[in-house]
Design a protein around this motif. Structure first.
Motif, PDB file in Angstrom:
ATOM      1  N   LEU A  88       0.672  -1.095  -0.077  1.00 14.37           N
ATOM      2  CA  LEU A  88      -0.040   0.081  -0.036  1.00 14.37           C
ATOM      3  C   LEU A  88       0.942   1.278  -0.137  1.00 14.37           C
ATOM      4  CD1 LEU A  88      -2.773   1.437   0.182  1.00 14.37           C
ATOM      5  CD2 LEU A  88      -2.488   1.140   2.717  1.00 14.37           C
ATOM      6  N   CYS A  89       1.731   1.234   0.962  1.00 15.33           N
ATOM      7  CA  CYS A  89       2.697   2.405   1.011  1.00 15.33           C
ATOM      8  C   CYS A  89       3.606   2.631  -0.446  1.00 15.33           C
ATOM      9  CB  CYS A  89       3.744   2.314   2.132  1.00 15.33           C
ATOM     10  SG  CYS A  89       2.815   2.549   3.638  1.00 15.33           S
ATOM     11  N   PHE A  90       3.924   1.510  -0.917  1.00 16.45           N
ATOM     12  CA  PHE A  90       4.677   1.490  -2.104  1.00 16.45           C
ATOM     13  C   PHE A  90       3.927   2.137  -3.343  1.00 16.45           C
ATOM     14  CE2 PHE A  90       7.883  -2.228  -0.828  1.00 16.45           C
ATOM     15  CZ  PHE A  90       8.395  -1.398  -0.086  1.00 16.45           C
ATOM     16  N   ALA A  91       2.635   1.603  -3.343  1.00 16.86           N
ATOM     17  CA  ALA A  91       1.575   2.145  -4.390  1.00 16.86           C
ATOM     18  C   ALA A  91       1.356   3.720  -4.276  1.00 16.86           C
ATOM     19  CB  ALA A  91       0.398   1.410  -4.452  1.00 16.86           C
ATOM     20  N   VAL A  92       1.046   4.279  -2.714  1.00 13.65           N
ATOM     21  CA  VAL A  92       0.865   5.648  -2.688  1.00 13.65           C
ATOM     22  C   VAL A  92       2.049   6.410  -2.720  1.00 13.65           C
ATOM     23  CG1 VAL A  92      -0.230   6.914  -0.838  1.00 13.65           C
ATOM     24  CG2 VAL A  92      -1.367   4.748  -1.238  1.00 13.65           C
ATOM     25  N   PHE A  93       2.831   6.136  -1.962  1.00 16.61           N
ATOM     26  CA  PHE A  93       4.221   7.008  -1.858  1.00 16.61           C
ATOM     27  C   PHE A  93       5.353   7.087  -3.121  1.00 16.61           C
ATOM     28  CE2 PHE A  93       2.968   6.274   2.697  1.00 16.61           C
ATOM     29  CZ  PHE A  93       2.256   7.488   3.137  1.00 16.61           C
ATOM     30  N   GLY A  94       5.116   5.839  -3.579  1.00 18.72           N
ATOM     31  CA  GLY A  94       6.232   5.881  -4.689  1.00 18.72           C
ATOM     32  C   GLY A  94       6.018   6.756  -5.666  1.00 18.72           C
ATOM     33  N   VAL A  95       4.381   7.091  -6.122  1.00 18.36           N
ATOM     34  CA  VAL A  95       4.155   7.865  -7.187  1.00 18.36           C
ATOM     35  C   VAL A  95       4.652   9.352  -6.873  1.00 18.36           C
ATOM     36  CG1 VAL A  95       2.272   6.411  -7.923  1.00 18.36           C
ATOM     37  CG2 VAL A  95       1.921   8.205  -6.247  1.00 18.36           C
ATOM     38  N   ALA A  97       7.632  10.085  -5.673  1.00 19.83           N
ATOM     39  CA  ALA A  97       9.024  10.284  -5.790  1.00 19.83           C
ATOM     40  C   ALA A  97       9.249  11.190  -6.840  1.00 19.83           C
ATOM     41  CB  ALA A  97       9.440   8.847  -5.872  1.00 19.83           C
ATOM     42  N   PRO A  98       8.899  10.845  -8.222  1.00 18.13           N
ATOM     43  CA  PRO A  98       9.317  11.734  -9.200  1.00 18.13           C
ATOM     44  C   PRO A  98       9.127  13.473  -9.083  1.00 18.13           C
ATOM     45  CG  PRO A  98       8.424   9.645 -10.046  1.00 18.13           C
ATOM     46  CD  PRO A  98       8.119   9.834  -8.737  1.00 18.13           C
ATOM     47  N   ARG A  99       8.106  13.777  -8.510  1.00 17.37           N
ATOM     48  CA  ARG A  99       7.739  15.118  -8.227  1.00 17.37           C
ATOM     49  C   ARG A  99       8.616  15.681  -7.355  1.00 17.37           C
ATOM     50  NH1 ARG A  99       1.556  16.514  -7.348  1.00 17.37           N
ATOM     51  NH2 ARG A  99       1.607  15.793  -9.422  1.00 17.37           N
ATOM     52  N   LEU A 100       8.898  14.954  -5.960  1.00 17.47           N
ATOM     53  CA  LEU A 100       9.586  15.431  -5.131  1.00 17.47           C
ATOM     54  C   LEU A 100      11.152  15.618  -5.571  1.00 17.47           C
ATOM     55  CD1 LEU A 100       8.639  12.876  -2.172  1.00 17.47           C
ATOM     56  CD2 LEU A 100       8.185  15.591  -2.342  1.00 17.47           C
ATOM     57  N   ALA A 101      11.670  14.634  -6.344  1.00 20.82           N
ATOM     58  CA  ALA A 101      13.030  14.786  -6.902  1.00 20.82           C
ATOM     59  C   ALA A 101      13.114  15.812  -7.904  1.00 20.82           C
ATOM     60  CB  ALA A 101      13.191  13.494  -7.661  1.00 20.82           C
ATOM     61  N   ARG A 102      12.095  16.182  -8.685  1.00 18.41           N
ATOM     62  CA  ARG A 102      12.154  17.516  -9.523  1.00 18.41           C
ATOM     63  C   ARG A 102      12.461  18.684  -8.799  1.00 18.41           C
ATOM     64  NH1 ARG A 102       8.506  14.706 -12.892  1.00 18.41           N
ATOM     65  NH2 ARG A 102       6.821  15.668 -11.727  1.00 18.41           N
ATOM     66  N   ARG A 103      11.785  18.906  -7.495  1.00 17.20           N
ATOM     67  CA  ARG A 103      11.651  19.851  -6.791  1.00 17.20           C
ATOM     68  C   ARG A 103      12.954  19.863  -5.859  1.00 17.20           C
ATOM     69  NH1 ARG A 103       6.880  22.143  -2.928  1.00 17.20           N
ATOM     70  NH2 ARG A 103       7.971  24.167  -2.158  1.00 17.20           N
ATOM     71  N   PHE A 104      13.491  18.740  -5.373  1.00 20.10           N
ATOM     72  CA  PHE A 104      14.451  18.934  -4.243  1.00 20.10           C
ATOM     73  C   PHE A 104      15.739  18.163  -4.600  1.00 20.10           C
ATOM     74  CE2 PHE A 104      10.461  18.842  -1.875  1.00 20.10           C
ATOM     75  CZ  PHE A 104      10.418  20.052  -1.440  1.00 20.10           C
ATOM     76  N   GLY A 105      15.622  17.398  -5.818  1.00 23.30           N
ATOM     77  CA  GLY A 105      16.876  16.509  -6.026  1.00 23.30           C
ATOM     78  C   GLY A 105      16.641  15.193  -5.682  1.00 23.30           C
ATOM     79  N   VAL A 146      10.129   5.869  -1.799  1.00 23.34           N
ATOM     80  CA  VAL A 146      10.356   6.965  -2.395  1.00 23.34           C
ATOM     81  C   VAL A 146      11.901   6.585  -2.918  1.00 23.34           C
ATOM     82  CG1 VAL A 146       8.967   8.663  -1.651  1.00 23.34           C
ATOM     83  CG2 VAL A 146      11.136   8.403  -0.515  1.00 23.34           C
ATOM     84  N   SER A 147      12.649   5.960  -1.937  1.00 24.06           N
ATOM     85  CA  SER A 147      13.898   5.520  -2.361  1.00 24.06           C
ATOM     86  C   SER A 147      14.062   4.528  -3.404  1.00 24.06           C
ATOM     87  CB  SER A 147      14.730   5.191  -0.945  1.00 24.06           C
ATOM     88  OG  SER A 147      14.687   6.217   0.084  1.00 24.06           O
ATOM     89  N   ASN A 148      13.251   3.575  -3.054  1.00 25.37           N
ATOM     90  CA  ASN A 148      13.202   2.423  -4.115  1.00 25.37           C
ATOM     91  C   ASN A 148      13.042   2.987  -5.484  1.00 25.37           C
ATOM     92  OD1 ASN A 148      13.489  -0.418  -4.536  1.00 25.37           O
ATOM     93  ND2 ASN A 148      11.069  -0.615  -4.589  1.00 25.37           N
TER      94      ASN A 148
END
Length: 430
Positions: A88-95, A97-105, A146-148
């Protein structure tokens, strides 16, 4: 800048990954390109330490699930919810990750992910109630999710000429961390006085160590995907991927193999313990199952990539799973080591699924869309499985029905895998 490009490097060697520098016209030596060697080594250490922490929060809990249930007065159904939290966490929080990475690296997000894992592992043994334990577990799993997702992004950015070897390195570390936590959690718990709280909390030390290599990269946003001008293929209108039978086949195959994996990590030690196997041996058996992913994660993708149709590999892996589940039903203690090995082979459907994702699309943009669809949909599909196993176990009073369910799920997994393994691409179907 495209996702497959990296920013230029100054002669002093910044944190940024580099593209080849233009040839000099004055006849002098070309400026040094690429990040400083010590930075590459730091990133490599960060990748390995991060990968080591992507599963212990799950497998350590599986090894001590009985003690946790007794300590928190948790029913079998609630324990099933607990084993359903990871997908559940992988499905919800994994999506996210790309947006967070664009903003913060990407480096900063992975660093934050390691902080979240550390905090979750520290907090959950200290919480007295089931709700707080679930919340703390979700915090750790959010960091894992998010790390995965960002591990392949970091490999591509910092090691563009060594993607295969670095991916293999962190995949091996991931499998090692999974099996290590399963094998040593019970002995560590005994050495720490027998408290399950200490046995779960000790893994926060490893997670805290993984924070350190990423600190110098926190302000480096060049590794974030999606900056700069988009590639023309990425700017094109998205495909209607839901029209593709291959995409749905991959999503179902991914989801069903994830179901089997999380049932195994969450419940297999308990199956062996209820059959009379000691807690320590049950943890080692789970470690053996997880450790099978270390060599096979290298072998299976290479074999699959040479085949036009991956259906035969799908059938072999499913057959190993069916035999393993039959053994768990008929002689769980007598043939425990054989069943652990067979289920470990069957669980290697995960690297096969990732390989097929890369083969079922022609373009890089297609692979990105197919990967996002297959993994997000697949993790959603996998959520009910561990919960249902817990419910069946509680209400039937034994493992007959849960094992029958696990075996039955192998059949649609095999069908979906054969469908996904056909020699065609999603572009042909969208």
């Amino acid at each position: 800048m495209r996702d497959d490009e990296t920013p230029p490097q100054t002669a002093t060697g910044t944190l940024n990954p580099a593209t080849p520098a233009a040839a000099r016209t004055d006849g002098g030596p070309a400026p040094r390109t690429g990040p400083a060697p010590w930075i590459l080594r730091l990133v490599a250490v960060g990748l390995v330490l991060t990968a080591l922490n992507l599963r212990p929060a799950i497998t350590s809990l599986g090894a001590l699930l009985e003690e946790v249930r007794d300590g928190l007065h948790m029913s079998g159904s609630v324990a099933g919810v607990l084993t359903s939290v990871p997908p559940l966490c992988f499905a919800v929080f994994g999506v996210m990750a790309p947006r967070l990475a664009r903003r913060f690296g990407a480096g900063a997000v992975v660093c934050a992910g390691m902080v979240a894992i550390t905090a979750g592992l520290v907090i959950r043994p200290l919480i007295g109630g089931t709700a707080g334990f679930l919340a703390a577990s979700a915090l750790a799993l959010m960091g894992i999710a998010v790390s995965n997702v960002l591990m392949p992004v970091i490999v591509k950015r910092w090691f563009p000429d060594r993607v295969g070897s670095m991916t293999g390195l962190y995949s091996m570390a991931l499998a090692l961390g999974t099996s290590l936590a399963a094998a040593v959690t019970v002995p560590l718990t005994d050495a720490l006085g027998g408290s399950w709280k200490a046995g779960l909390g000790i893994w926060a030390v490893l997670a805290a160590a993984a924070i350190l290599p990423w600190i110098p990269l926190v302000r480096d946003r060049a590794a974030a995907p999606g900056q700069g001008a988009a590639h023309p293929a990425q700017a094109a209108a998205p495909m209607r991927i839901t029209r593709s039978r291959t995409a749905w086949g991959l999503a179902c195959f991914f989801g069903l193999q994830a179901t089997a994996a999380y049932i195994t990590m969450g419940w297999m030690p308990q199956i062996f313990r209820d059959a009379g196997v000691s807690a320590g041996t049950a943890g080692v058996l789970l470690a053996v199952t997880m450790a099978m992913g270390v060599p096979l994660a290298f072998v299976i993708p290479r074999v699959a990539a040479r085949m036009r149709n991956q259906g035969p590999i799908v059938v072999v892996l499913a057959a190993c799973g069916l035999v393993g589940y039959a053994g768990l039903y008929l002689a769980p203690a007598g043939g425990a080591w054989a069943w652990a090995l067979l289920l470990g082979v069957s669980n290697c459907a995960f690297p096969l699924a990732l390989t097929m994702i890369g083969m079922r699309a022609r373009s890089g943009a297609g692979v990105v869309r197919l990967s996002a669809f297959a993994q997000s949909t697949g993790y959603l599909i996998s959520i009910p499985g561990p919960l249902l196993v817990g419910v069946l176990y509680q209400h039937s009073g034994g493992w007959g029905l849960p094992i029958a369910l696990m075996a039955a799920l192998m059949v649609p997994q095999m069908v979906a895998g054969v469908l996904a393994g056909r020699d065609r691409t999603i572009e042909d179907e969208c």
